[in-house]
Enzyme design. Sequence first.
Site, PDB file in Angstrom:
ATOM      1  CG  HIS A 229      24.352  -3.101   0.463  1.00  0.00           C
ATOM      2  ND1 HIS A 229      23.635  -3.548   1.559  1.00  0.00           N
ATOM      3  CD2 HIS A 229      23.518  -2.272  -0.216  1.00  0.00           C
ATOM      4  CE1 HIS A 229      22.435  -3.013   1.551  1.00  0.00           C
ATOM      5  NE2 HIS A 229      22.331  -2.241   0.481  1.00  0.00           N
TER       6      HIS A 229
ATOM      7  CB  SER B 241      19.187  -2.206  -0.039  1.00  0.00           C
ATOM      8  OG  SER B 241      19.841  -1.163   0.627  1.00  0.00           O
TER       9      SER B 241
ATOM     10  CE1 TYR C 168      17.565   7.092   0.590  1.00  0.00           C
ATOM     11  CE2 TYR C 168      19.704   7.379  -0.450  1.00  0.00           C
ATOM     12  CZ  TYR C 168      18.653   7.884   0.298  1.00  0.00           C
ATOM     13  OH  TYR C 168      18.707   9.184   0.742  1.00  0.00           O
TER      14      TYR C 168
END
Length: 317
Positions: free
Chosen positions: A297, A182, A92
């Site tokens: 993450h 992700s 993203y």
Amino acid sequence: MSAFDLPLEQLWTYRPPCDEPADFDLFWKQTLADARRPDLAVACDHVDAGLSTVDTYDLTFAGYGGQPVHAWLVRPHGAAGRLPCFVQYVGYGGGRGCVTEHLLWASAGYAHIVMDARGQGSDTPDPVVPADGGESGHVTHGSRDPSTYYYRRVFTDAVRCVEAARTLPWVDPSRIAVGGVSQGGGIGLAVAALDPAVAALLCDVPFLCHWPRAVRMALRPPYRDVAELCARLRHRADEVLSTLRYFDGLHFAARATAPAVFSAALLDQTCPPSTVFAAYNHYAGPKEMVVFPFNDHEGGGAPHAQWQLRRTAALLA
């Protein structure tokens, strides 16, 4: 275990019910049928990146609405015949980046395609951003209605990218893996459901899964952007959450059957591990999960990518 999510022993069995709309399959069937009316218009232009061991190309094709989408294609220099292919979707807020950032898979003998994310990179604009106000990022664009939502266009682009890959003379159409990290993992999960001919899925710390839980517990954007929109515009919260049901990785997972490798990081405050395991536990095909107990993450990073090369070779053999 995670400091804010379920302990690992509960994650393995965390399987919340799917709550897809009654017209979920019809919505996507019609969306893809509309997207396929224009010709794919595949173009593959050589790019001189100054590299001697790989050949690099600017690949373009017609995505959602027939709009041009860019991708990089990197393949071993002078490779003969049709190669296994990895179609990668990006995280993203980024785009396909510089072609020299994408050398690993071609170095291992693959045709590697890296699709730009419309509106997020610099090469593929998103000309259909709705102007309905109150939105703070791509993840909220058009969220009042599934027909205008941003990820309707992105998921469609991603399916068309695989279809474009199958037309290339260097790609074995029966050995195409999809995925990413992700956002890229979430997009790959959707593609694995929408294109049953995909041969494998690599789904790392995926975004876009289990929206009802994610928007309530994620501590960072992009999920937080949705929560903040619902907080500011309370009268729209039900509309937004209803739209997101058409784009939930749980519902795609229940329809995907290609062999899949997932990964989850137990300290992930961007894509909480329970949202990842929810998709994994619904996944309909052969699957395995790699867990990173002490990572956020960033997930498994370079060592995991090296392991994925070996695992993907077995899946596409």
